[in-house]
Design a protein around this motif. Sequence first.
Motif, short mmCIF file in Angstrom:
data_model
loop_
_atom_site.label_atom_id
_atom_site.label_comp_id
_atom_site.label_asym_id
_atom_site.label_seq_id
_atom_site.Cartn_x
_atom_site.Cartn_y
_atom_site.Cartn_z
N GLY A 192 0.79 -1.23 0.00
CA GLY A 192 0.00 0.00 0.00
C GLY A 192 0.82 1.27 0.00
O GLY A 192 0.26 2.37 -0.02
N GLY A 193 2.13 1.15 0.02
CA GLY A 193 3.00 2.31 -0.04
C GLY A 193 3.19 2.77 -1.48
O GLY A 193 2.53 2.26 -2.40
N ALA A 194 4.09 3.71 -1.67
CA ALA A 194 4.35 4.24 -3.01
C ALA A 194 5.84 4.45 -3.20
O ALA A 194 6.55 4.78 -2.25
CB ALA A 194 3.61 5.57 -3.19
N ILE A 195 6.29 4.26 -4.42
CA ILE A 195 7.69 4.57 -4.74
C ILE A 195 7.84 6.08 -4.68
O ILE A 195 7.12 6.81 -5.35
CB ILE A 195 8.10 4.04 -6.14
N HIS A 196 8.76 6.53 -3.87
CA HIS A 196 9.02 7.97 -3.75
C HIS A 196 10.09 8.38 -4.75
O HIS A 196 9.94 9.37 -5.44
CB HIS A 196 9.43 8.30 -2.32
N LEU A 197 11.17 7.60 -4.80
CA LEU A 197 12.22 7.77 -5.81
C LEU A 197 12.64 6.38 -6.26
O LEU A 197 13.00 5.55 -5.43
CB LEU A 197 13.45 8.49 -5.22
N PRO A 198 12.62 6.11 -7.56
CA PRO A 198 13.05 4.80 -8.05
C PRO A 198 14.53 4.56 -7.71
O PRO A 198 15.30 5.50 -7.55
CB PRO A 198 12.86 4.89 -9.56
N ALA A 199 14.91 3.31 -7.63
CA ALA A 199 16.29 2.95 -7.29
C ALA A 199 17.24 3.37 -8.42
O ALA A 199 16.94 3.18 -9.60
CB ALA A 199 16.40 1.46 -7.03
N ILE A 200 18.36 3.95 -8.02
CA ILE A 200 19.42 4.35 -8.95
C ILE A 200 20.78 4.09 -8.29
O ILE A 200 20.86 3.93 -7.08
CB ILE A 200 19.32 5.83 -9.36
N GLU A 201 21.82 4.09 -9.10
CA GLU A 201 23.19 4.00 -8.60
C GLU A 201 23.64 5.38 -8.14
O GLU A 201 23.32 6.39 -8.75
CB GLU A 201 24.14 3.53 -9.71
N SER A 202 24.39 5.40 -7.04
CA SER A 202 25.00 6.64 -6.56
C SER A 202 26.36 6.28 -5.97
O SER A 202 26.74 5.11 -5.97
CB SER A 202 24.13 7.30 -5.49
#
Length: 135
Positions: free
Chosen positions: A97-107
Amino acid sequence: MRPKVNIVTIGVTSLERAFEFYRVLFALPDERISAGPDHVAFFLDDDLSFVLLTMENLAATAGQGEARAGTAQVILSHTASSREEVDEVLAEAVRAGGAIHLPAIESEWGYAGYFADTEGNIWEVLAAAGGETVN
């Protein structure tokens, strides 16, 4: 998800003032403190890190643009063992029931994404760069 919170990050208005407060409060030796121009990390017991970020940097990290009322003031970080686990946890958060806030990326820190729970609280899911342990 079997949560493993290893990092708690809080936003502060004065990094220098907060650093001095927590340095005295925690009474840790210098080798258990790491500081950079935008953060201070205290390495506590049991693989727990307590990190200070300016409100502006916390807002940017959480993908909220500039700091303002309602900007996240705490980010809980779940450490994952792989990129695949990061993606699985993010998908599980959406199913719950949550939401993706920022998609996964490399950092520079590794592979990370952020989700918001049903109340808007922000979680980071991170697999450290190079498979290193994050604490």
